[in-house]
Design an enzyme around this catalytic site. Structure first.
Site, PDB file in Angstrom:
ATOM      1  CG  HIS A  84      -7.934 -14.784 -51.601  1.00 47.89           C
ATOM      2  ND1 HIS A  84      -6.875 -14.095 -51.037  1.00 47.89           N
ATOM      3  CD2 HIS A  84      -7.726 -16.083 -51.290  1.00 47.89           C
ATOM      4  CE1 HIS A  84      -6.088 -14.937 -50.405  1.00 47.89           C
ATOM      5  NE2 HIS A  84      -6.571 -16.148 -50.546  1.00 47.89           N
ATOM      6  CB  SER A 185      -6.493 -18.594 -42.461  1.00 45.97           C
ATOM      7  OG  SER A 185      -5.433 -17.866 -42.986  1.00 45.97           O
TER       8      SER A 185
END
Ligand code: URA
Length: 446
Positions: A84, A185
């Site tokens: 990511h 998040s």
């Protein structure tokens, strides 16, 4: 209701610590629509100013992760390593790293996002390849990874829906740049996505959420702790995002640059270096190398022998894309791709004086690229895959007055004009050679 929402808001506003139960209650009720946006916004702002400690951040991550589906990748053989990036300008690294590690035997079952604001998204980039399908049913997704070792698809709407709703609210209430809110998040989605290990590329600089190294390091450490406490091996690399990554910023032009690197082209040097570095770590985390250094050597080998590019083509074909568009034509100056989307209009930005390139503000280039049509201001916007900006210089280069700095592409003349004016402002030229920012600043958790 089990708790009074206003009591929770007041507690946080006054600097109190929320219990895991209170956080879980808030997330569940907000996701169901039982708590109005104005109360959620007030709580987010209270968190923004008063912060959350580690326990509260873990509890928020867990609650958001559990708000939707938890992907089960257990019927895919091997150690699945997710990657990511916290979002960058010109960040096409996933397009390069995913086929490299798949060619080395690490299964890639990756769900990626779309771009928003000045940051791009892997899924938008892949969709600039004619016919490429980014939506696969879970069974097809698993079968494809088991059969060819790689699948790149869009994120399902059922992963961490609480985060989806809260992120949209944060976006319009000035509450995005908070360490606990960003880490929970991202990690809620990564933990729900079912991989065994996670590699995080934490961007740092003017084109990133975290502008300073210290903030990026704190974010990296928090995210690693969240991952490890959830039982997933998590490594974070802090990398420079003060200038765009590589030359291309857009969609089709970024795919072309990624394909060039997969074919063995040695530039842009930052893209090549970061891709090999991250691939080495992923190959190690995926159990196919004894160290990240050995993984890097394996990565270099599959680029050299063509296996990485073949893997990319195999994926394109399997997901309905036309692989001939990325084969391209080799010229003296490199490869060209006449069948990839191309813009009708282009505009060159040239140096107004001679000197050293002291700054190429990544955030400003990202915004200008968005305004060419390559990005979205809101989730509903459509994008122009051929639009974008190709920056041809790096910080530290010496340029003569009038030499080319960048070319902007668009299918709209007025968008091109506006974007070119903005992009020109991103360059600063000075008389003194600047310090060149270090690309890979730190690695945490290896
Ligand atoms: N990306 C996310 O998914 N969430 C954030 O809060 C910031 C970046």
């Amino acid at each position: 209701m089990k708790y009074s929402v206003s009591d929770i808001i007041i507690k946080k506003r006054n600097g109190g610590k929320l219990s895991a139960d209170e956080i879980g209650f808030f997330v569940e009720e907000y996701t169901k629509g039982e708590i109005p946006d104005y109360q959620a916004a007030a709580l987010l702002m209270a968190i923004y100013f008063q912060h959350m400690d580690e326990e509260e951040t873990f509890a928020l991550t867990e609650a958001m992760k559990n708000s939707g589906d938890i992907v089960d990748l257990s019927n895919i053989k091997g150690i699945k390593v997710d990657k990511h990036s916290t979002g960058g300008v010109g960040d096409k690294i996933t397009l390069i790293v995913a086929p490299i590690v798949a060619a080395c035997g690490v299964p890639v079952a990756k769900m990626s996002g779309r771009g928003l604001g000045f940051t791009g998204g892997t899924i938008d980039k892949l969709e600039s390849i004619e016919g490429f399908n980014t939506v696969l049913a879970p069974e097809d997704f698993h079968n494809q990874v088991n059969e060819i070792g790689i699948a790149l698809i869009g994120q399902s709407g059922h992963i961490a829906p609480a985060d989806k709703k809260l992120y949209a609210l944060r976006d319009v209430t000035g509450t995005v740049p908070n360490l606990s809110l960003i880490s929970s998040s991202i990690m809620s989605k990564k933990l729900a996505a079912g991989s065994d290990a996670i590699l995080l590329d934490i961007k740092c600089g003017k084109g990133a959420f975290m502008e300073t190294f210290d903030d990026a390091k704190a974010l990296a450490e928090t995210m690693c702790k969240i991952g490890e406490s959830a039982g997933k091996r998590t490594v974070a690399v802090i990398t420079d995002m003060s200038q765009p990554l590589g030359y291309a910023v857009g969609n089709s032009i970024e795919v072309e640059e990624a394909v060039d690197v997969l074919k063995g082209q040695k530039w842009p040097e930052d893209v090549v270096e970061l891709s090999l570095y991250l691939a080495g770590i992923m190959i190690y985390l995926g159990g196919k190398a004894n160290s990240a250094e050995e993984g890097r050597k394996m990565a270099e080998e599959v680029v050299k022998n063509g296996a990485a590019f073949e893997k990319f083509k195999e994926m394109v074909k399997r997901q309905g894309g036309n692989p001939t568009v990325i084969e391209g034509i080799q010229t003296e100056d490199g490869w060209t791709y006449p069948n990839m989307p191309a813009s009708e209009f282009k505009n060159e930005i040239r140096a107004e004086k001679s000197g050293y390139i002291c700054e190429i503000n990544a955030g400003e280039i990202g915004n200008a690229s968005q305004h060419t049509g390559a990005g979205r201001a809101t989730k509903e916007d459509t994008i122009d895959h051929s639009a974008g900006i190709s920056v041809v210089v790096n910080v530290g280069d010496y340029v003569e007055k009038g030499s080319l700095l960048a070319t902007c592409y668009s299918n709209s003349e007025w968008k091109l004009e506006k974007a070119s004016e903005e992009a020109a402002k991103a360059f600063s030229i000075g008389d003194e050679a600047p310090e060149v920012p270090k690309l890979i600043k730190a690695t945490i958790g290896l």
